[in-house]
Design an enzyme around this catalytic site. Structure first.
Site, PDB file in Angstrom:
ATOM      1  CE1 TYR A  32       1.228  -0.183   4.352  1.00 34.33           C
ATOM      2  CE2 TYR A  32       0.169   1.976   4.303  1.00 34.33           C
ATOM      3  CZ  TYR A  32       1.002   1.057   4.916  1.00 34.33           C
ATOM      4  OH  TYR A  32       1.627   1.398   6.089  1.00 34.33           O
ATOM      5  CE  LYS A 146       3.376   3.386   3.135  1.00 26.84           C
ATOM      6  NZ  LYS A 146       3.489   3.461   4.589  1.00 26.84           N
ATOM      7  CD  GLU A 178      10.175   2.115  10.521  1.00 28.34           C
ATOM      8  OE1 GLU A 178       9.935   3.042   9.729  1.00 28.34           O
ATOM      9  OE2 GLU A 178      10.116   0.915  10.187  1.00 28.34           O
ATOM     10  CG  LEU A 202       8.501   2.760   4.696  1.00 25.35           C
ATOM     11  CD1 LEU A 202       8.207   1.497   3.886  1.00 25.35           C
ATOM     12  CD2 LEU A 202       7.219   3.533   4.925  1.00 25.35           C
TER      13      LEU A 202
HETATM   14  N1  PDD Z   1       3.023   5.306   7.222  1.00 28.01           N
HETATM   15  N2  PDD Z   1       7.672   4.157   8.915  1.00 28.01           N
HETATM   16  C1  PDD Z   1       6.541   3.411   8.874  1.00 28.01           C
HETATM   17  C2  PDD Z   1       6.527   2.084   9.553  1.00 28.01           C
HETATM   18  C3  PDD Z   1       5.401   3.898   8.180  1.00 28.01           C
HETATM   19  O1  PDD Z   1       4.285   3.163   8.121  1.00 28.01           O
HETATM   20  C4  PDD Z   1       5.453   5.184   7.568  1.00 28.01           C
HETATM   21  C5  PDD Z   1       4.290   5.751   6.806  1.00 28.01           C
HETATM   22  C6  PDD Z   1       6.650   5.923   7.661  1.00 28.01           C
HETATM   23  C7  PDD Z   1       6.801   7.286   7.045  1.00 28.01           C
HETATM   24  O2  PDD Z   1       6.868   7.196   5.640  1.00 28.01           O
HETATM   25  P1  PDD Z   1       6.397   8.400   4.695  1.00 28.01           P
HETATM   26  O3  PDD Z   1       7.135   9.608   5.116  1.00 28.01           O
HETATM   27  O4  PDD Z   1       6.750   7.948   3.330  1.00 28.01           O
HETATM   28  O5  PDD Z   1       4.915   8.525   4.908  1.00 28.01           O
HETATM   29  C8  PDD Z   1       7.735   5.371   8.334  1.00 28.01           C
HETATM   30  C9  PDD Z   1       1.825   5.682   6.492  1.00 28.01           C
HETATM   31  C10 PDD Z   1       1.605   7.142   6.413  1.00 28.01           C
HETATM   32  C11 PDD Z   1       0.655   4.903   7.083  1.00 28.01           C
HETATM   33  O6  PDD Z   1       0.837   3.700   7.275  1.00 28.01           O
HETATM   34  O7  PDD Z   1      -0.406   5.474   7.312  1.00 28.01           O
END
Ligand code: PDD
Length: 291
Positions: A32, A146, A178, A202
């Protein structure tokens, strides 16, 4: 009427139904992306789609025909649903087949795109910062993919909520790596530190933007470990994410970080990130490493 894109068709939300043997439902066998829409325009869409292709390849998911023009799909949904401040949620699963762990011989992936308004965090969260907790990282060793398989992230976030905090920070081998849906940055002795890209985290797109903005501003940057034992010595801490943006963390497990207020580097980066998405043009950005 809200429209959703499912397997090549634009259908009313209520009619967008997925068969019970979809492998996303049975196995979490899918990927996703969450894309933020500012003023009707998707932010850093190219980077999200690049990462999505990488996640698909990592799960050996063939890129489906119905996902050939995701930018076009998002634009049409935003127009049809009349959205300005919103998010687009994109998901691809391996598809529908009788339940068996190995890949089905013949299957067509399920492609879903939905858009909805976002309710940003209250302004106080950014002004005063929020609480986080730490929790052991019980995830598998491919957190760079992801995938919709988010049970550990869900448990971590729920633990945070039940302990009155906003985010849970995963700790592995004594290092804060993270958040449950964010990347983590610290400031120690004036240097900005964030965990380096690897299979353990991620490759956040907001993380890459923030690194770019920090380097432009001339802050010393280190992609290295934030030790749990160093938390009392940190000046600042913040998390980054598509929906969280740059969010100050002022307490971890009930103990203050720095003076318990969002620090100057966090504030500056928060502001620069806002300016960055207010400018709108995010084609080809962030330039930094996305793994
Ligand atoms: N989550 N780390 C994890 C485990 C994440 O699920 C996310 C993003 C990030 C930040 O990534 P980015 O800056 O590309 O959004 C880091 C999304 C927003 C979610 O699951 O809703």
């Amino acid at each position: 009427m809200t429209l959703v894109y499912l397997n090549g068709a634009y259908v009313p939300y209520e009619e967008a139904l997925i068969p019970v043997e979809d492998r996303g439902f049975l196995f979490g066998d899918g990927i996703y992306e969450v894309v933020r829409i500012y003023g009707g325009r998707p932010f850093a869409l190219e980077a999200h789609l690049r990462r999505m292709r990488r996640s698909a390849a990592a799960l050996r998911l063939p890129w489906p025909e119905a996902a050939a023009d995701l930018p076009g799909v998002i634009h049409r949904l935003l127009a049809e649903n009349g959205l300005q401040e919103a998010m687009a949620y994109l998901q691809i699963t391996r598809g529908v087949a009788p339940r068996a762990h190995a890949f089905p011989r013949s299957v067509s992936p399920t492609v879903l795109v939905l858009t909805r308004t976002v309710s940003p965090l209250p302004a106080e969260a950014y002004e005063h910062g929020v609480d986080a907790i730490t929790t052991p990282d019980i995830r598998w060793h491919r957190a760079d993919i992801k995938t919709t398989n988010l049970a550990a992230n869900v448990l971590a976030k729920q633990e945070a909520v039940e302990r009155g905090a906003h985010e849970a920070l995963f700790v592995r081998d004594g290092v804060v790596i993270e958040g449950s849906s964010t990347n983590v940055f610290a400031v120690r002795e004036g240097t900005l530190i964030t965990f380096p890209l690897s299979h353990l985290i991620l490759a956040g797109i907001t993380r890459a933007f923030v690194l770019e903005l920090a380097r432009e501003a001339g802050y010393p940057v280190c992609e290295g470990p934030i030790f749990l034992s160093d938390l009392p010595r940190l000046q600042e801490l913040f998390v980054t994410g598509t929906l969280s943006e740059v969010l100050p963390i002022v307490r971890v497990d009930g103990r203050e970080i720095g003076d318990g207020r969002p620090g100057p580097i966090t504030r500056a980066l928060m502001q620069k990130y806002r300016e960055r998405h207010e400018q709108g043009d995010s084609q080809g950005y962030p330039k930094g490493d996305l793994g």
